[in-house]
Design an enzyme around this catalytic site. Structure first.
Site, PDB file in Angstrom:
ATOM      1  N   HIS B  86      91.203  17.422  68.088  1.00 47.19           N
ATOM      2  CA  HIS B  86      91.024  16.151  67.390  1.00 47.19           C
ATOM      3  C   HIS B  86      89.539  15.788  67.330  1.00 47.19           C
ATOM      4  O   HIS B  86      88.996  15.502  66.264  1.00 47.19           O
ATOM      5  CB  HIS B  86      91.813  15.041  68.086  1.00 47.19           C
ATOM      6  CG  HIS B  86      91.398  13.656  67.676  1.00 47.19           C
ATOM      7  ND1 HIS B  86      91.611  13.158  66.415  1.00 47.19           N
ATOM      8  CD2 HIS B  86      90.746  12.675  68.359  1.00 47.19           C
ATOM      9  CE1 HIS B  86      91.125  11.921  66.341  1.00 47.19           C
ATOM     10  NE2 HIS B  86      90.578  11.608  67.505  1.00 47.19           N
ATOM     11  N   ASP B 115      68.752  19.073  40.904  1.00 51.33           N
ATOM     12  CA  ASP B 115      69.597  19.728  41.893  1.00 51.33           C
ATOM     13  C   ASP B 115      68.828  19.702  43.199  1.00 51.33           C
ATOM     14  O   ASP B 115      67.770  19.082  43.285  1.00 51.33           O
ATOM     15  CB  ASP B 115      69.951  21.176  41.483  1.00 51.33           C
ATOM     16  CG  ASP B 115      71.284  21.620  42.092  1.00 51.33           C
ATOM     17  OD1 ASP B 115      71.518  21.337  43.289  1.00 51.33           O
ATOM     18  OD2 ASP B 115      72.103  22.221  41.385  1.00 51.33           O
ATOM     19  N   TRP B 150      85.905  18.265  73.808  1.00 55.34           N
ATOM     20  CA  TRP B 150      84.943  18.576  72.741  1.00 55.34           C
ATOM     21  C   TRP B 150      83.573  18.870  73.290  1.00 55.34           C
ATOM     22  O   TRP B 150      82.766  19.478  72.614  1.00 55.34           O
ATOM     23  CB  TRP B 150      84.912  17.492  71.664  1.00 55.34           C
ATOM     24  CG  TRP B 150      84.015  16.311  71.918  1.00 55.34           C
ATOM     25  CD1 TRP B 150      84.351  15.192  72.604  1.00 55.34           C
ATOM     26  CD2 TRP B 150      82.660  16.134  71.485  1.00 55.34           C
ATOM     27  NE1 TRP B 150      83.285  14.321  72.628  1.00 55.34           N
ATOM     28  CE2 TRP B 150      82.237  14.871  71.953  1.00 55.34           C
ATOM     29  CE3 TRP B 150      81.752  16.907  70.738  1.00 55.34           C
ATOM     30  CZ2 TRP B 150      80.954  14.368  71.706  1.00 55.34           C
ATOM     31  CZ3 TRP B 150      80.485  16.395  70.509  1.00 55.34           C
ATOM     32  CH2 TRP B 150      80.090  15.147  70.981  1.00 55.34           C
ATOM     33  N   SER B 180      75.593  26.407  59.239  1.00 53.51           N
ATOM     34  CA  SER B 180      75.789  25.681  57.988  1.00 53.51           C
ATOM     35  C   SER B 180      74.986  24.387  57.982  1.00 53.51           C
ATOM     36  O   SER B 180      74.314  24.059  56.996  1.00 53.51           O
ATOM     37  CB  SER B 180      77.286  25.393  57.830  1.00 53.51           C
ATOM     38  OG  SER B 180      77.495  24.333  56.945  1.00 53.51           O
ATOM     39  N   SER B 181      75.019  23.669  59.088  1.00 59.25           N
ATOM     40  CA  SER B 181      74.340  22.371  59.139  1.00 59.25           C
ATOM     41  C   SER B 181      72.834  22.518  59.059  1.00 59.25           C
ATOM     42  O   SER B 181      72.165  21.747  58.368  1.00 59.25           O
ATOM     43  CB  SER B 181      74.699  21.640  60.434  1.00 59.25           C
ATOM     44  OG  SER B 181      76.065  21.355  60.459  1.00 59.25           O
ATOM     45  N   HIS B 264      73.741  13.855  72.000  1.00 59.07           N
ATOM     46  CA  HIS B 264      73.409  12.482  71.673  1.00 59.07           C
ATOM     47  C   HIS B 264      72.787  12.334  70.288  1.00 59.07           C
ATOM     48  O   HIS B 264      73.230  11.486  69.521  1.00 59.07           O
ATOM     49  CB  HIS B 264      72.610  11.757  72.750  1.00 59.07           C
ATOM     50  CG  HIS B 264      72.786  10.292  72.539  1.00 59.07           C
ATOM     51  ND1 HIS B 264      73.901   9.618  72.968  1.00 59.07           N
ATOM     52  CD2 HIS B 264      72.079   9.421  71.798  1.00 59.07           C
ATOM     53  CE1 HIS B 264      73.846   8.381  72.518  1.00 59.07           C
ATOM     54  NE2 HIS B 264      72.763   8.227  71.810  1.00 59.07           N
ATOM     55  N   GLU B 266      73.489  14.106  67.971  1.00 56.72           N
ATOM     56  CA  GLU B 266      74.649  14.324  67.104  1.00 56.72           C
ATOM     57  C   GLU B 266      75.354  13.013  66.760  1.00 56.72           C
ATOM     58  O   GLU B 266      75.765  12.813  65.613  1.00 56.72           O
ATOM     59  CB  GLU B 266      75.626  15.293  67.791  1.00 56.72           C
ATOM     60  CG  GLU B 266      76.990  15.416  67.132  1.00 56.72           C
ATOM     61  CD  GLU B 266      76.955  16.073  65.751  1.00 56.72           C
ATOM     62  OE1 GLU B 266      75.962  16.756  65.440  1.00 56.72           O
ATOM     63  OE2 GLU B 266      77.934  15.896  64.999  1.00 56.72           O
ATOM     64  N   TYR B 268      74.031  10.202  66.435  1.00 50.95           N
ATOM     65  CA  TYR B 268      73.226   9.510  65.421  1.00 50.95           C
ATOM     66  C   TYR B 268      73.284  10.250  64.092  1.00 50.95           C
ATOM     67  O   TYR B 268      73.157   9.633  63.032  1.00 50.95           O
ATOM     68  CB  TYR B 268      71.794   9.309  65.908  1.00 50.95           C
ATOM     69  CG  TYR B 268      71.744   8.386  67.108  1.00 50.95           C
ATOM     70  CD1 TYR B 268      72.514   7.235  67.120  1.00 50.95           C
ATOM     71  CD2 TYR B 268      70.993   8.665  68.222  1.00 50.95           C
ATOM     72  CE1 TYR B 268      72.529   6.385  68.202  1.00 50.95           C
ATOM     73  CE2 TYR B 268      70.987   7.816  69.323  1.00 50.95           C
ATOM     74  CZ  TYR B 268      71.766   6.687  69.308  1.00 50.95           C
ATOM     75  OH  TYR B 268      71.777   5.856  70.383  1.00 50.95           O
ATOM     76  N   SER B 279      73.627   0.151  53.850  1.00 53.58           N
ATOM     77  CA  SER B 279      72.392  -0.476  53.368  1.00 53.58           C
ATOM     78  C   SER B 279      72.245  -0.378  51.852  1.00 53.58           C
ATOM     79  O   SER B 279      71.447  -1.104  51.259  1.00 53.58           O
ATOM     80  CB  SER B 279      71.173   0.182  54.028  1.00 53.58           C
ATOM     81  OG  SER B 279      71.292   0.144  55.422  1.00 53.58           O
ATOM     82  N   HIS B 313      72.364   9.803  79.753  1.00 54.57           N
ATOM     83  CA  HIS B 313      73.277   8.669  79.974  1.00 54.57           C
ATOM     84  C   HIS B 313      74.735   9.097  79.831  1.00 54.57           C
ATOM     85  O   HIS B 313      75.630   8.346  80.182  1.00 54.57           O
ATOM     86  CB  HIS B 313      72.924   7.455  79.089  1.00 54.57           C
ATOM     87  CG  HIS B 313      73.213   7.615  77.635  1.00 54.57           C
ATOM     88  ND1 HIS B 313      72.528   6.930  76.672  1.00 54.57           N
ATOM     89  CD2 HIS B 313      74.104   8.371  76.969  1.00 54.57           C
ATOM     90  CE1 HIS B 313      73.002   7.259  75.489  1.00 54.57           C
ATOM     91  NE2 HIS B 313      73.948   8.119  75.637  1.00 54.57           N
ATOM     92  N   HIS B 314      74.953  10.310  79.331  1.00 48.24           N
ATOM     93  CA  HIS B 314      76.320  10.847  79.355  1.00 48.24           C
ATOM     94  C   HIS B 314      76.646  11.424  80.725  1.00 48.24           C
ATOM     95  O   HIS B 314      77.743  11.881  80.963  1.00 48.24           O
ATOM     96  CB  HIS B 314      76.484  11.941  78.292  1.00 48.24           C
ATOM     97  CG  HIS B 314      76.303  11.428  76.894  1.00 48.24           C
ATOM     98  ND1 HIS B 314      77.335  10.941  76.148  1.00 48.24           N
ATOM     99  CD2 HIS B 314      75.196  11.298  76.118  1.00 48.24           C
ATOM    100  CE1 HIS B 314      76.885  10.546  74.970  1.00 48.24           C
ATOM    101  NE2 HIS B 314      75.592  10.747  74.927  1.00 48.24           N
ATOM    102  N   THR B 339      68.628  -0.794  66.784  1.00 48.62           N
ATOM    103  CA  THR B 339      69.985  -0.936  66.251  1.00 48.62           C
ATOM    104  C   THR B 339      70.280  -2.405  65.966  1.00 48.62           C
ATOM    105  O   THR B 339      70.841  -2.749  64.918  1.00 48.62           O
ATOM    106  CB  THR B 339      71.007  -0.367  67.255  1.00 48.62           C
ATOM    107  OG1 THR B 339      70.547   0.906  67.678  1.00 48.62           O
ATOM    108  CG2 THR B 339      72.364  -0.235  66.628  1.00 48.62           C
ATOM    109  N   LYS B 342      68.632  -3.604  62.831  1.00 46.76           N
ATOM    110  CA  LYS B 342      69.380  -3.214  61.630  1.00 46.76           C
ATOM    111  C   LYS B 342      70.513  -4.197  61.360  1.00 46.76           C
ATOM    112  O   LYS B 342      70.715  -4.636  60.225  1.00 46.76           O
ATOM    113  CB  LYS B 342      69.954  -1.801  61.799  1.00 46.76           C
ATOM    114  CG  LYS B 342      68.957  -0.707  61.479  1.00 46.76           C
ATOM    115  CD  LYS B 342      69.646   0.640  61.451  1.00 46.76           C
ATOM    116  CE  LYS B 342      68.693   1.740  61.047  1.00 46.76           C
ATOM    117  NZ  LYS B 342      68.249   1.670  59.649  1.00 46.76           N
ATOM    118  N   ARG B 461      90.212   9.074  80.688  1.00 46.66           N
ATOM    119  CA  ARG B 461      90.484   9.729  79.414  1.00 46.66           C
ATOM    120  C   ARG B 461      91.022  11.138  79.669  1.00 46.66           C
ATOM    121  O   ARG B 461      90.913  11.664  80.774  1.00 46.66           O
ATOM    122  CB  ARG B 461      89.209   9.777  78.566  1.00 46.66           C
ATOM    123  CG  ARG B 461      88.140  10.691  79.129  1.00 46.66           C
ATOM    124  CD  ARG B 461      86.767  10.427  78.546  1.00 46.66           C
ATOM    125  NE  ARG B 461      86.629  10.940  77.187  1.00 46.66           N
ATOM    126  CZ  ARG B 461      85.446  11.185  76.604  1.00 46.66           C
ATOM    127  NH1 ARG B 461      84.325  10.968  77.263  1.00 46.66           N
ATOM    128  NH2 ARG B 461      85.373  11.628  75.378  1.00 46.66           N
TER     129      ARG B 461
END
Lengths: 347, 639
Positions: B86, B115, B150, B180-181, B264, B266, B268, B279, B313-314, B339, B342, B461
């Site tokens: 998931h 293009d 994950w 790919s990314s 992390h 990721e 963002y 925006s 922080h993880h 943040t 924004k 979890r």
């Protein structure tokens, strides 16, 4: 970490109820007010000074967050409703920004965060300082899927139930026999990962007697959910009595009983993994069984410790704990009863 | 390769007369060989949407299993595979590629390009992504899906503790998606830096393009960390190395550092495009320019910069020591500042506006409302001692879903409603859309709000079951009912797409009174996008072209909000030319890149080579040969 008096809880409660809008908090209080045993694993009822420090900090941040939530969501909802288009609206003023406002809302959050950062940083260093030298030292070893507790100065080894006397600092040295686990008994304090190849530390001073549930908090395999434990805080006298009992070798069953036959079977079938004090069985793969019957639960806190459950467990461990390393022994029903009879008298 | 407008026909290229919308490509083959950024964008969108539905079904299995304590609906191993797939699916196969769909379709249009810089590389990125995603999902029928979460913490992922092929599928999938990314990110970096329309300075770029640019930088810098981690893991599992083998001197925390140095940034990568979309939507439907454009740009940069300094922080429960915890706690709290800025600027954009509540706008406002909640719970676990009671509980599950569904997915759905006319030439039905939005908004709160309490009441979890004594049954049931409702809401969206494609009226070029250049061309755009490359004189370029007199009501041509006069603008900026200024007086022919099947072949070769890790390494040289053949074909192909 010194034990400090805590803000009068009545005063806190009164101001909380007076706030008309903080439904989040009221709901939280309602949950807790519903009864202290309704949520035995909650984080809101600290039973040690370590857990209290965490709780104080949590509440401070919760209030700061609630304040910001109300202000910002309020502004959003107000703008969303007040400024909705009406027929015949002229083109709104084409504002591109406002230097002063933008500086203000860069600085103000920084101040709010500073309010959190200072006590938070203090708490980091307080709670991670070395434990007092006279603390009771216990080595925690995480296993798939159970907890081993070794009282380093007392020569006691047990599993899944960690007992401690009230008022004396309990100092944990954590390591793992296999994968990463995380030791967590919310009432007594925050979690600390149990990492193979490393030793982690965690300590607290319990201030109330009682039984407090906890469980593994880091995914460790299929039975991660079944890796539970109990923290049992006792008076010093109760604890001392327990230690004396645990130090004794295993009870020897009277000859020619079911239990005696069970003892033989256990030596044949279980000794390659389990230790039973005072017998030849000394393996450390599974939990120490010397005083199995003195524990309140089996299978890492999943089942109450009754002969029926013990039988269920031994006959098919994986049915109760998927992925458990203990194999199905293929004992006959008679053999099972004998083994259970023996284990049940290992007080 | 060049995609700029050039009046000279070129051998091998498709030469498109500007007077005629050419739709000469049809059929499956045309999709396989397409290098058109719009078609690739649509393929990304459809693929991501499909994976999103698969990931959603996996979530439903998780929620149904947790309906009651000690449930036996699925086994522990199935449950672990479900939550692992998931999350992996939603992050890598749904939200990221859905953002990529927007990059592909919208960014070239917003910057006035015909293009992307490397159209064939773009096709390659897509084919690698789709085949990696399919292979990852085939693991369910080819020996077992990944089931270590994950973030796949070592050493649970070692051969000893995960002997099946699931982890190998996971390594393959993530590694391939990373290629790919990064290829896509490099492509869009070059596109945005080099191919903006004349006059579009950086500080006149549409804000979505800005957030895309920042996302590309994050992608390029973050993916190498996980690539290294995955290589080490692959070597441990297959070639006898001991990077994560504790008994032989390895270190399991090394994995966590490598993973979160990627992980992390990721998150963002998942949220910045969403912020860009919101925006864009807010100013258009408030009929006001974005409040504090420059600060919005710089706060995006600040978020991206800080993203690389907060990974630990993880790991507050890992035992990294008080100094490490204190430093990472402070940097984490810092992120709340840009943040917050924004959020305040978004609200100020709406403030004083004349807000039209289309479905797109509802989604944009819903995004802000829920992102605030996700942001605040984020601050709540930025304090390490407080986090020790929150990490690895459902409180964190609530947080990530508020930022990823309440945030990313909400904004992306809003973006689909906003740009659907541009994608397809049809409007999404607004009545169905409003039903879709309100059911979505209510059910995601119903699903994820209770999880805050579920976690604080002690439910970790990733547990396939829980004890009835915990007292969290009711909360879990509310979440499960919410998740079923959420599935219903998503179904409404899918129905809306199909119904609207068939029955909606044909869309005009500029249905919302848009501010950016994509609205200056027809819906859907012609294959060459812009008959004449527009010249840009200010921010909100299309508004400036449509309303050169708007100064009377505001200060639009003044552009940058700094109050500086617009002497630097080209004089044509105020002459009231309709639609677009001309850069070329008489363009007759536009050179477009030719379709090519080589990107597809190279991608297939790459994935076959990689799939050696799950099947047999004999496949690897075969795949490499196919890839090499494709690369040669690609290299010698006339552009």
């Amino acid at each position: 970490m010194t034990q400090s008096p805590h803000p009068a809880s009545t005063q806190q409660r009164r101001s909380r109820l007076r706030s008309p809008f903080v439904w989040l908090l009221i709901a939280t209080v309602a949950f807790i007010a519903a009864g202290c045993n309704a949520y035995p694993q909650n984080i809101f009822e600290p039973k040690s000074e370590f857990a209290q420090t965490l709780d104080d900090l949590f509440k401070l941040i919760l209030w700061a967050a609630a304040f910001v939530f109300v202000v910002v969501e309020g502004a959003l909802v107000y703008a969303a409703i007040k400024h909705r288009a009406r027929p015949g609206d002229p083109l709104p003023k084409q504002v591109h920004g406002n230097k002063y406002l933008e500086i203000a809302w860069t600085v103000l959050p920084a101040i709010v965060l500073g309010v959190i950062l200072v006590p938070s940083t203090q708490a980091i260093f307080e709670t991670q300082a070395p434990a007092p030298a006279d603390s009771l030292k216990v080595r925690v070893i995480g296993h798939q899927f159970w907890w081993e507790f070794e009282y380093l100065d007392l020569g006691v080894r047990t599993a899944n139930e960690i007992r401690m006397p009230i008022g004396r600092t309990l100092s944990l040295e954590e390591t793992s026999a296999d994968v990463i686990h995380s030791f967590w008994i919310p009432a007594l304090g925050g979690k600390r990962d149990v990492v193979p190849g490393r030793t982690n530390f965690l300590w607290w001073t319990p201030r109330e007697t009682g039984t407090f549930p906890g469980q593994c908090a880091e995914l460790c395999g299929y039975s991660h959910a079944n890796m539970r434990m109990r923290g049992i805080v006792q008076t010093q006298a109760e604890f001392d009595a327990w230690v004396e009992q645990q130090k004794a070798p295993a009870q020897v069953p009277p000859p020619n009983t079911d239990a005696a036959k069970g003892a033989e079977l256990v030596q044949q079938r279980c000794a390659s993994c389990h230790a039973i004090g005072g017998t030849a069985a000394q393996a450390r793969v599974g939990p120490d069984l010397t005083h199995l019957a003195s524990r309140t639960t089996i299978a890492a806190g999943v089942l109450d410790n009754t002969p029926e459950n013990l039988k269920r467990w031994i006959s098919d461990p994986s049915a109760i704990k998927p992925g458990a390393l203990m194999p199905k022994l293929g004992l006959t029903d008679d053999e099972l009863n004998q083994v259970v009879a023996y284990l049940s008298q290992l007080q | 390769m060049a995609v700029v407008a050039a009046p000279i026909p070129h051998g091998g290229g498709v030469v498109v007369p500007t007077t005629e919308v050419t739709r000469s490509y049809r059929g499956l083959w045309s999709w396989i060989t397409t290098v058109d950024h719009k078609r690739i964008g649509i393929m990304y969108g459809v693929a991501a949407g499909t994976f999103f539905l698969i990931g959603g079904l996996e979530a439903l299995v998780v929620r149904l299993q947790l309906w009651v304590p000690n449930n036996t609906l699925v086994s522990a191993s199935t449950f672990n595979a479900m939550f692992t797939m998931h999350a992996t699916t939603m992050i890598f196969l749904a939200v990221m590629p859905l953002s990529v769909a927007f990059f592909n379709f919208i960014v070239p249009l917003q910057i006035g390009a015909r293009d992307v810089a490397f159209p064939r590389l773009n096709a390659f990125s897509f084919w690698v992504f789709i085949s990696g995603g399919i292979l990852l999902n085939l693991s369910f029928v080819l020996g077992g899906a990944p089931d270590a979460g994950w973030f796949g913490y070592a050493n649970l992922t070692s051969k000893q503790f995960s002997p099946g092929p699931g982890i190998d599928f996971w390594i393959l999938g993530l590694q391939v998606l990373g290629i790919s990314s990064v290829a896509g990110a490099l492509n869009f970096l070059v596109t945005i830096i080099n191919m903006r329309a004349p006059g579009m300075t950086y500080m006149r770029m549409p804000i979505f393009t800005w957030m895309s640019l920042i996302t590309m930088i994050l992608l390029v810098l973050a993916f190498p960390a996980i690539t290294i981690g995955l290589v080490l893991l692959m070597f441990d599992r297959h070639f006898g190395t001991n990077f994560f083998e504790v008994a032989k001197g390895g270190d399991v925390i090394l994995w966590q550092n490598l993973f979160w140095v990627f992980g992390h940034p990721e998150v963002y990568i998942l949220i910045l495009p969403a912020m860009g979309i919101v925006s864009e939507i807010l100013p258009v439907f408030s009929r006001k320019p974005l409040f504090g454009y420059a600060v919005m740009v710089f706060s995006g940069m600040a978020i991206a910069f800080l993203a690389f300094g907060v990974w630990a922080h993880h790991m507050f429960a890992v035992g990294l020591g008080p100094l490490t915890d204190a430093i990472f706690s402070a940097t984490t709290m810092l992120i709340a500042i840009p943040t917050g800025v924004k959020i305040f600027n978004w609200i100020s954009t709406m403030w004083g506006g004349s807000i039209r509540y289309t479905t797109a706008m509802l989604y944009a406002v819903g995004f802000i409302a829920m992102f605030i909640i996700g942001g605040l719970s984020g601050v709540m676990h930025s304090s390490p001692p407080a986090d020790l009671q929150q990490s690895d509980t459902y409180f964190v599950v609530a947080h990530i879903h508020y930022v990823l569904i309440g945030g990313s997915i909400t904004a992306l759905l809003g973006g689909i409603y906003y740009w659907f006319p541009k994608f397809s030439g049809r409007y999404l039905n607004e009545t169905l859309g409003k039903w879709n939005f309100w059911t979505f908004f209510i059910t995601i709160n119903m699903t994820f709000m209770p999880m805050h309490w579920t976690g604080l009441l002690g439910m970790p979890r990733r547990v396939y079951t829980y004890a009835p004594e915990l007292g969290v049954t009711t909360l879990n049931q509310i979440s499960t009912v919410g998740a079923i409702g959420l599935a219903f809401s998503i179904l409404l969206f899918v129905v809306n797409v199909f119904v609207s494609l068939r029955y909606s009226p044909k869309a005009v070029a500029d249905p919302w009174d848009g501010a950016t250049l994509e609205w200056s061309i027809s819906s859907p755009p012609p294959i060459y996008n812009f008959a004449q490359v527009p010249v840009v004189h200010s921010r909100d370029a299309f508004w400036a072209m449509k309303y050169p007199d708007r100064t009377e009501h505001g200060d639009l041509p003044d552009g940058d909000g700094t109050g500086s006069p617009h002497a630097h603008l080209a004089p044509t900026g105020h002459t009231g030319q309709p639609a677009a200024d001309l850069v070329e007086a008489k363009p007759t022919l536009i050179h477009m890149p030719a379709p090519s099947y080589f990107p597809f072949i190279v991608a297939m070769g790459l994935v076959i080579a990689g799939s050696g890790i799950v099947f047999t390494f004999a496949l690897t040289p075969v795949g490499i040969l196919i890839m090499m053949a494709g690369i040669f074909g690609w290299a010698f192909e006339p552009a």
